[in-house]
Design a protein around this motif. Structure first.
Motif, PDB file in Angstrom:
ATOM      1  N   GLU A 216     -29.410  47.764 -21.615  1.00 17.85           N
ATOM      2  CA  GLU A 216     -30.824  47.407 -21.511  1.00 17.85           C
ATOM      3  C   GLU A 216     -31.026  46.246 -20.536  1.00 17.85           C
ATOM      4  O   GLU A 216     -31.970  46.250 -19.733  1.00 17.85           O
ATOM      5  N   ASP A 217     -30.139  45.252 -20.604  1.00 14.25           N
ATOM      6  CA  ASP A 217     -30.235  44.116 -19.682  1.00 14.25           C
ATOM      7  C   ASP A 217     -29.982  44.568 -18.243  1.00 14.25           C
ATOM      8  O   ASP A 217     -30.648  44.114 -17.307  1.00 14.25           O
ATOM      9  N   ALA A 218     -29.001  45.458 -18.082  1.00 12.63           N
ATOM     10  CA  ALA A 218     -28.684  45.970 -16.746  1.00 12.63           C
ATOM     11  C   ALA A 218     -29.858  46.761 -16.176  1.00 12.63           C
ATOM     12  O   ALA A 218     -30.193  46.653 -14.990  1.00 12.63           O
ATOM     13  N   GLU A 219     -30.492  47.543 -17.026  1.00 12.02           N
ATOM     14  CA  GLU A 219     -31.639  48.346 -16.609  1.00 12.02           C
ATOM     15  C   GLU A 219     -32.795  47.452 -16.161  1.00 12.02           C
ATOM     16  O   GLU A 219     -33.415  47.675 -15.117  1.00 12.02           O
ATOM     17  N   ASP A 220     -33.084  46.419 -16.964  1.00 13.13           N
ATOM     18  CA  ASP A 220     -34.174  45.497 -16.632  1.00 13.13           C
ATOM     19  C   ASP A 220     -33.893  44.761 -15.324  1.00 13.13           C
ATOM     20  O   ASP A 220     -34.792  44.578 -14.492  1.00 13.13           O
ATOM     21  N   THR A 221     -32.646  44.337 -15.143  1.00 16.08           N
ATOM     22  CA  THR A 221     -32.289  43.600 -13.932  1.00 16.08           C
ATOM     23  C   THR A 221     -32.364  44.501 -12.707  1.00 16.08           C
ATOM     24  O   THR A 221     -32.798  44.077 -11.629  1.00 16.08           O
ATOM     25  N   THR A 222     -31.958  45.757 -12.863  1.00 15.61           N
ATOM     26  CA  THR A 222     -32.061  46.717 -11.759  1.00 15.61           C
ATOM     27  C   THR A 222     -33.508  46.883 -11.320  1.00 15.61           C
ATOM     28  O   THR A 222     -33.825  46.871 -10.122  1.00 15.61           O
ATOM     29  N   MET A 223     -34.408  47.019 -12.291  1.00 17.25           N
ATOM     30  CA  MET A 223     -35.825  47.164 -11.963  1.00 17.25           C
ATOM     31  C   MET A 223     -36.377  45.898 -11.311  1.00 17.25           C
ATOM     32  O   MET A 223     -37.210  45.961 -10.407  1.00 17.25           O
ATOM     33  N   LYS A 224     -35.903  44.744 -11.759  1.00 17.92           N
ATOM     34  CA  LYS A 224     -36.340  43.480 -11.163  1.00 17.92           C
ATOM     35  C   LYS A 224     -35.906  43.398  -9.703  1.00 17.92           C
ATOM     36  O   LYS A 224     -36.678  42.979  -8.826  1.00 17.92           O
ATOM     37  N   ILE A 225     -34.667  43.807  -9.442  1.00 18.22           N
ATOM     38  CA  ILE A 225     -34.137  43.751  -8.075  1.00 18.22           C
ATOM     39  C   ILE A 225     -34.967  44.622  -7.140  1.00 18.22           C
ATOM     40  O   ILE A 225     -35.387  44.185  -6.065  1.00 18.22           O
ATOM     41  N   PHE A 226     -35.220  45.868  -7.558  1.00 18.56           N
ATOM     42  CA  PHE A 226     -35.977  46.760  -6.683  1.00 18.56           C
ATOM     43  C   PHE A 226     -37.462  46.404  -6.662  1.00 18.56           C
ATOM     44  O   PHE A 226     -38.153  46.662  -5.675  1.00 18.56           O
ATOM     45  N   GLY A 227     -37.944  45.786  -7.741  1.00 21.80           N
ATOM     46  CA  GLY A 227     -39.330  45.352  -7.762  1.00 21.80           C
ATOM     47  C   GLY A 227     -39.604  44.213  -6.794  1.00 21.80           C
ATOM     48  O   GLY A 227     -40.727  44.060  -6.301  1.00 21.80           O
ATOM     49  N   GLU A 228     -38.576  43.407  -6.516  1.00 21.83           N
ATOM     50  CA  GLU A 228     -38.723  42.269  -5.607  1.00 21.83           C
ATOM     51  C   GLU A 228     -38.115  42.545  -4.236  1.00 21.83           C
ATOM     52  O   GLU A 228     -38.117  41.663  -3.369  1.00 21.83           O
ATOM     53  N   LEU A 229     -37.612  43.760  -4.040  1.00 18.96           N
ATOM     54  CA  LEU A 229     -36.869  44.058  -2.817  1.00 18.96           C
ATOM     55  C   LEU A 229     -37.745  43.945  -1.574  1.00 18.96           C
ATOM     56  O   LEU A 229     -37.285  43.487  -0.522  1.00 18.96           O
ATOM     57  N   ASN A 230     -39.009  44.345  -1.691  1.00 26.61           N
ATOM     58  CA  ASN A 230     -39.884  44.282  -0.522  1.00 26.61           C
ATOM     59  C   ASN A 230     -40.047  42.848  -0.024  1.00 26.61           C
ATOM     60  O   ASN A 230     -40.058  42.590   1.184  1.00 26.61           O
ATOM     61  N   GLN A 231     -40.154  41.886  -0.953  1.00 27.95           N
ATOM     62  CA  GLN A 231     -40.291  40.486  -0.554  1.00 27.95           C
ATOM     63  C   GLN A 231     -39.023  39.976   0.121  1.00 27.95           C
ATOM     64  O   GLN A 231     -39.083  39.256   1.123  1.00 27.95           O
ATOM     65  N   LYS A 232     -37.877  40.361  -0.423  1.00 26.37           N
ATOM     66  CA  LYS A 232     -36.602  39.915   0.155  1.00 26.37           C
ATOM     67  C   LYS A 232     -36.377  40.531   1.531  1.00 26.37           C
ATOM     68  O   LYS A 232     -35.853  39.882   2.442  1.00 26.37           O
ATOM     69  N   ILE A 233     -36.762  41.795   1.691  1.00 27.15           N
ATOM     70  CA  ILE A 233     -36.608  42.466   2.981  1.00 27.15           C
ATOM     71  C   ILE A 233     -37.397  41.742   4.062  1.00 27.15           C
ATOM     72  O   ILE A 233     -36.938  41.585   5.197  1.00 27.15           O
ATOM     73  N   GLU A 234     -38.589  41.291   3.709  1.00 26.12           N
ATOM     74  CA  GLU A 234     -39.434  40.605   4.686  1.00 26.12           C
ATOM     75  C   GLU A 234     -38.859  39.249   5.085  1.00 26.12           C
ATOM     76  O   GLU A 234     -39.063  38.784   6.201  1.00 26.12           O
ATOM     77  N   LYS A 235     -38.126  38.605   4.171  1.00 23.04           N
ATOM     78  CA  LYS A 235     -37.634  37.248   4.418  1.00 23.04           C
ATOM     79  C   LYS A 235     -36.295  37.216   5.133  1.00 23.04           C
ATOM     80  O   LYS A 235     -35.947  36.209   5.743  1.00 23.04           O
ATOM     81  N   HIS A 236     -35.522  38.297   5.047  1.00 20.52           N
ATOM     82  CA  HIS A 236     -34.153  38.265   5.548  1.00 20.52           C
ATOM     83  C   HIS A 236     -33.964  39.198   6.741  1.00 20.52           C
ATOM     84  O   HIS A 236     -34.626  40.226   6.859  1.00 20.52           O
ATOM     85  N   THR A 237     -33.033  38.808   7.595  1.00 19.91           N
ATOM     86  CA  THR A 237     -32.560  39.692   8.657  1.00 19.91           C
ATOM     87  C   THR A 237     -31.320  40.405   8.131  1.00 19.91           C
ATOM     88  O   THR A 237     -30.305  39.769   7.848  1.00 19.91           O
ATOM     89  N   ILE A 238     -31.409  41.705   7.980  1.00 17.99           N
ATOM     90  CA  ILE A 238     -30.358  42.480   7.319  1.00 17.99           C
ATOM     91  C   ILE A 238     -29.664  43.369   8.342  1.00 17.99           C
ATOM     92  O   ILE A 238     -30.315  44.157   9.026  1.00 17.99           O
ATOM     93  N   GLN A 239     -28.353  43.241   8.421  1.00 18.40           N
ATOM     94  CA  GLN A 239     -27.579  44.069   9.345  1.00 18.40           C
ATOM     95  C   GLN A 239     -26.827  45.181   8.621  1.00 18.40           C
ATOM     96  O   GLN A 239     -26.668  46.273   9.157  1.00 18.40           O
ATOM     97  N   HIS A 240     -26.365  44.883   7.405  1.00 18.58           N
ATOM     98  CA  HIS A 240     -25.618  45.870   6.620  1.00 18.58           C
ATOM     99  C   HIS A 240     -26.230  45.898   5.227  1.00 18.58           C
ATOM    100  O   HIS A 240     -25.885  45.090   4.369  1.00 18.58           O
ATOM    101  N   PHE A 241     -27.147  46.836   5.010  1.00 17.00           N
ATOM    102  CA  PHE A 241     -27.976  46.808   3.808  1.00 17.00           C
ATOM    103  C   PHE A 241     -27.157  46.939   2.531  1.00 17.00           C
ATOM    104  O   PHE A 241     -27.395  46.222   1.557  1.00 17.00           O
ATOM    105  N   LYS A 242     -26.194  47.842   2.498  1.00 13.90           N
ATOM    106  CA  LYS A 242     -25.443  48.080   1.268  1.00 13.90           C
ATOM    107  C   LYS A 242     -24.703  46.825   0.818  1.00 13.90           C
ATOM    108  O   LYS A 242     -24.734  46.458  -0.368  1.00 13.90           O
TER     109      LYS A 242
END
Length: 201
Positions: A66-92
């Motif tokens: 349950e904790d892993a599931e919630d954290t996964t959703m949090k990561i993808f829920g905030e991913l758009n903000q992180k993408i805008e702030k960072h220069t990403i060369q190797h996404f994985k």
């Protein structure tokens, strides 16, 4: 309906509506598309590609599903903000680091002091961070090596390995013979190896 399954259903809905064309884009192309247009389909498609890997990493660190599931959703829920702030060369690799950081933040919030388990997790984090940094260094060096190739070799290598193009597709796109494509890739690989070996520290 559980929040974790919503993203799966959303991705399926997008494909059913005819947006499967976005699935052919590379990770970096999707990220660039989001930065340019805030494209609606970027995050669900990245989730479709890497959601199971993020969840698996979260389970490894947090133990409780349950904790892993919630954290996964949090990561993808905030991913758009992180993408805008960072220069990403190797996404994985970048997403893997983001996931581990989120797990450690979660664990620290659960305890006001570290237990031996947390200490072991932090030691594992440091070790894996070193491995990740080493991989990033090798990838950066490989990118530098590619830039030193002859133009035709570089283009063929990038199309074949980074864009997943076939020999025939590259031949058609560049309007060059099929054998030229194959020899450019083979010679390019050999020259990459030579350059990498000559620049080892």
């Amino acid at each position: 309906m559980e929040l974790f399954h919503f993203m799966h259903l959303f991705v399926i809905m997008l494909f059913q509506r005819g947006h499967k064309r976005y699935s052919n884009l590379s990770d970096l192309d999707l990220i660039q598309l989001y930065k340019q247009e805030e494209n609606l389909f970027t995050i669900p498609l990245l989730y479709e590609r890497y959601g199971h890997l993020v969840l698996g990493t979260c389970i490894k660190y947090l133990k409780r599903y349950e904790d892993a599931e919630d954290t996964t959703m949090k990561i993808f829920g905030e991913l758009n903000q992180k993408i805008e702030k960072h220069t990403i060369q190797h996404f994985k690799s970048w997403l893997y680091q983001v996931t581990k950081n989120e797990c450690l933040i979660y664990l620290r919030k659960q305890k006001t002091h570290q237990t031996p388990i947390h200490e072991n997790l932090l030691q594992a984090e440091n070790h894996e961070t070193e491995e990740l940094n080493e991989r990033e260094l090798k990838l950066t060096k490989l990118e530098q090596a590619i830039q030193h190739l002859k133009n035709e070799q570089r283009i063929c290598i990038e199309l074949f390995y980074l864009k997943d193009k076939s020999y025939q597709e590259i031949s058609n796109e560049l309007n060059i013979p099929l054998n030229t494509v194959k020899s450019s890739i083979q010679n390019g690989k050999r020259n990459l190896k030579i350059w990498m070996e000559s620049h080892e520290e």
